[in-house]
Write an enzyme that holds these catalytic residues in place. Structure first.
Site, mmCIF file in Angstrom:
data_model
loop_
_atom_site.group_PDB
_atom_site.id
_atom_site.type_symbol
_atom_site.label_atom_id
_atom_site.label_comp_id
_atom_site.label_asym_id
_atom_site.label_seq_id
_atom_site.Cartn_x
_atom_site.Cartn_y
_atom_site.Cartn_z
ATOM 1 N N GLU A 189 0.868 -1.173 0.000
ATOM 2 C CA GLU A 189 0.000 0.000 0.000
ATOM 3 C C GLU A 189 0.908 1.227 0.000
ATOM 4 O O GLU A 189 1.698 1.411 0.930
ATOM 5 C CB GLU A 189 -0.835 -0.083 1.282
ATOM 6 C CG GLU A 189 -1.843 0.968 1.500
ATOM 7 C CD GLU A 189 -2.475 0.797 2.903
ATOM 8 O OE1 GLU A 189 -2.559 -0.338 3.422
ATOM 9 O OE2 GLU A 189 -2.870 1.814 3.475
ATOM 10 N N ASP A 202 -4.376 10.549 9.714
ATOM 11 C CA ASP A 202 -3.064 10.033 10.096
ATOM 12 C C ASP A 202 -2.568 10.612 11.409
ATOM 13 O O ASP A 202 -2.726 11.800 11.694
ATOM 14 C CB ASP A 202 -2.052 10.312 8.992
ATOM 15 C CG ASP A 202 -2.265 9.387 7.802
ATOM 16 O OD1 ASP A 202 -2.373 8.165 8.041
ATOM 17 O OD2 ASP A 202 -2.365 9.872 6.667
#
Lengths: 264, 420
Positions: free
Chosen positions: A48, A59
């Site tokens: 990924e 994040d």
């Protein structure tokens, strides 16, 4: 190449897949490619590749720091596609994880075409749900690309079904209510979420957010089809004094996690 | 004049034409649905709206006056009416939004509010509403802003809020929003996100608009009472756009009323240092909505610049994007220096020191007056300027005991410093 190929293999082997994440351009474009190749060599089944973005709301600090460094280094969307091409050439299915605006800016059709031409398997879209994804779904379907949307512990059963119906490849189950980042213990929310998702789909279910070692990977692998690891792969590269020791630590970690998914 | 009502939007998906919507992590979708339902139910409940209006009236000093600024008008050559939101509790229109959201938070049974803030005005307003209604409060503020707005940090702390400096990204407002969203993903079961402007994912643009629309509803009635007619044009400054949409909403169905939004032109829209998102930005997705965004070729958000922290944001509310696209409203940039000149002029002519944000609207109205001689221009004076005295001291070289008090043009150095 779709992620379906990797899941066919891991299912045949009776184990979960290891999905490994790194942002493109971190520590620089060739450095990220080199690191991703180490992850492939040491046992990741799916790769990924993160597209670094200025406003990454899902994040935590580790991936933010890596993405910021990549952006400061001047990484471009075309560099991300170049990274996909290099990694996909290893034969390992490679998806891109991206916030939506960079794709829209590049052009959804153009991005889908260039991703497919680079050998990319599809997209994971953390801030795009099927509700707003009409254009992407059409572009992906026209090119046989995987569409990986996220489900969360807060998703209603109705939304689980709705999201699963829009996915191709696998479903990304976020195991915690929170942002990316390694955690000391895996979440008790993950198991019930996977069970609820299983009830509405036959697609493989990957669990992400928080896994950082082989034992946690084994635990998650006992109920999920894929263990998705991000921040833990970024950490050794952020911490290392030099590139060689960073790659060595990355190799050790990947082997530990790969062994973990085989114990689960 | 036609009497056709235009549906102001949004549709069920939160879209205003091509703009708006909900580009958000799945983890927040249930919360956004819950919020949408709770807000719509509350707005249909007389007990809620009655309590909201009671608080606005008894606590926040609303309705604010509509002031006939005769001396400024004489100077401008048009009749300028000022909607005095600067006289509200906490010094700006923002108290309307936060009281609405805080009351809704209580109604939903949540115990904590989080907020982002740039200069600190929305943070102070949120901390105020949280103190008033007995909610816990955490405010995210870019590290750069906590340093340049230490007084507002102190105000929030005194009001009982926790202020968390944000050191990621550009360490300013947009990063504070990112961090607040990250908090919300992890705390959504007991926490409400008190968003500071009419932007973000559905339902925030519509909800914030509806909590702020009293500005225009009051001003429209006050103008009719004062002048016997509607204004020829209305004007407000636009950063995210809450005060502007709060003013505009009441006039959308009045086709003879021209609507103007004034964006922060910074050093000038021909430079890269501005925050004129509609004027110079391109369509993209930021903070949960499709709208105009200041962005580079790859869709990375570009840092905005304005002397006014409240307008220093690289996005804009989606309804403004829609009103610009349909031509119902016109959006124009005002430079830092034009805004500061208007600030000084209003201080000298009327004895009112406006917020630098609001000074952009005054400057815009002065420009409009040149082509609308003798017409009535209604301007939202969205906030007061106490918070901006540090910037004014630097810009005009004020504060020395022997100064004769005449504002002097800023030096190039001051302009560079002030625009940071």
């Amino acid at each position: 190449m779709t992620t379906g190929k990797a899941f066919a293999t891991t299912r045949a082997e009776g184990r979960a897949a290891l999905v490994g994440y790194l942002p493109a351009g971190f520590p620089d474009v060739p450095g990220a490619i080199e690191a991703l190749e180490v992850m492939v060599d040491c046992g990741c089944d799916v790769i990924e590749i993160g597209l670094p973005y200025s406003d990454p709301v899902m994040d935590g600090p580790t991936i933010q720091a890596a993405a910021q460094r990549a952006l400061e280094g001047g990484v471009r969307t075309t560099d991300v596609l170049r990274t996909v091409e290099a990694v996909a050439a290893t034969g390992t299915p490679t998806v891109v994880m991206t916030y939506w605006n960079p794709v829209e800016r590049y052009g959804v059709e153009r991005f889908a075409t260039d991703l497919a031409n680079a050998g990319g398997a599809g997209l994971i879209t953390p801030d795009l749900t099927p509700d707003s994804a009409e254009e992407w779904i059409a572009a992906a379907d026209a090119r046989d690309l995987d569409k990986v949307f996220l489900v969360a512990p807060s998703s209603t059963d109705q939304r689980l079904r709705y999201t699963a119906e829009a996915c191709r490849g696998f479903i990304y189950a976020t195991a915690v209510m929170g942002v990316t980042g390694a955690r000391a213990s895996t979440s008790e929310l993950a198991g019930p979420l996977v069970a609820r998702t299983r009830a509405v789909t036959d697609l493989p279910i990957g669990v992400g957010l928080g896994v950082s070692n082989g034992d946690q990977a084994a635990e998650v692998a006992s109920y999920a089809d894929a263990v998705i690891v991000g921040s833990a792969f970024v950490r050794p590269l952020l911490d290392a004094d030099d590139r060689a020791s960073g790659l060595k630590a990355l190799a050790t970690l990947t082997e530990d996690l790969a062994a973990g998914v085989r114990r689960g | 004049m036609t009497t056709d009502k235009v549906d102001p939007g949004p549709d069920d998906a939160g879209r205003f034409g091509d703009f708006g919507g909900r580009f958000m992590p799945e983890a927040l979708m249930a919360a956004l649905d819950e919020l949408t339902a709770a807000w719509q139910e509350a707005m249909a409940d007389d007990a809620f709206t009655g309590e909201f209006h009671r608080m606005l009236h008894e606590y926040a000093g609303v309705p604010s006056a509509l002031y006939d600024a005769t001396k400024l008008s004489e100077h401008a050559g048009a009749r300028i009416l000022l909607k005095r939101e600067d006289l509200n509790h906490t010094g700006a229109h923002k108290i309307r939004n936060v009281l609405g959201q805080a009351l809704l938070t209580k109604r939903m049974g949540k115990t904590r509010m989080i907020a982002e803030t740039g200069a600190g005005q929305h943070g102070v307003a949120t901390a105020t509403a949280a103190a008033y209604l007995g909610l816990e409060c955490t405010v995210y503020m870019g590290e750069v802003d906590t340093e340049r707005q230490a007084l507002n940090v102190a105000r929030m702390q005194l009001l009982g809020a926790e202020v968390i400096p944000v050191s990621s990204g550009s360490r300013t407002l947009k990063d504070a929003i990112n961090e607040a969203i990250r908090d919300w993903v992890a705390s959504v079961d007991h926490t409400a996100y008190c968003f500071g402007t009419a932007a973000g994912p559905h339902p925030f643009p519509a909800m914030v608009r509806d909590f702020c629309r009293g500005i225009g509803d009051e001003a429209r009635a006050q103008c009719l009472e004062l002048t016997g007619a509607l204004p020829d044009a209305i004007a407000a400054c636009v950063g995210g756009g809450s005060n502007a949409i709060g003013l505009f909403t009441a006039f959308l169905d009045d086709p003879d009323v021209a609507i103007y939004g004034f964006e922060a032109g910074g050093d000038g829209v021909e430079t890269e240092r501005h925050a004129a998102t509609i004027w110079a930005g391109e369509v993209g997705v930021l903070h949960g909505a499709r709208t105009y965004v200041l962005q580079d070729e790859d869709g990375q958000t570009v840092e905005s610049h304005s002397i006014s922290a409240g307008l220093d944001y690289p996005g804009v509310g989606p309804q403004h994007a829609h009103l610009a696209q349909t031509g119902r409203a016109t959006y124009l940039p005002i430079t830092d220096s034009a805004a500061m000149e208007a600030l000084a002029l209003l201080a000298r002519t009327e004895g009112i020191i406006p917020a630098i944000e609001s000074a952009h609207a005054i400057a815009g109205a002065l420009d409009l007056a040149k082509e609308r001689h003798g017409q009535t221009l209604l301007v939202n004076l969205s906030g007061r300027g106490d918070k901006d005295m540090g910037t004014a001291i630097d810009w005009f070289g004020l504060g020395q005991a022997d100064a004769d008090g005449t504002p002097e043009p800023a030096s190039d150095e001051q302009i560079a410093e002030g625009a940071k």
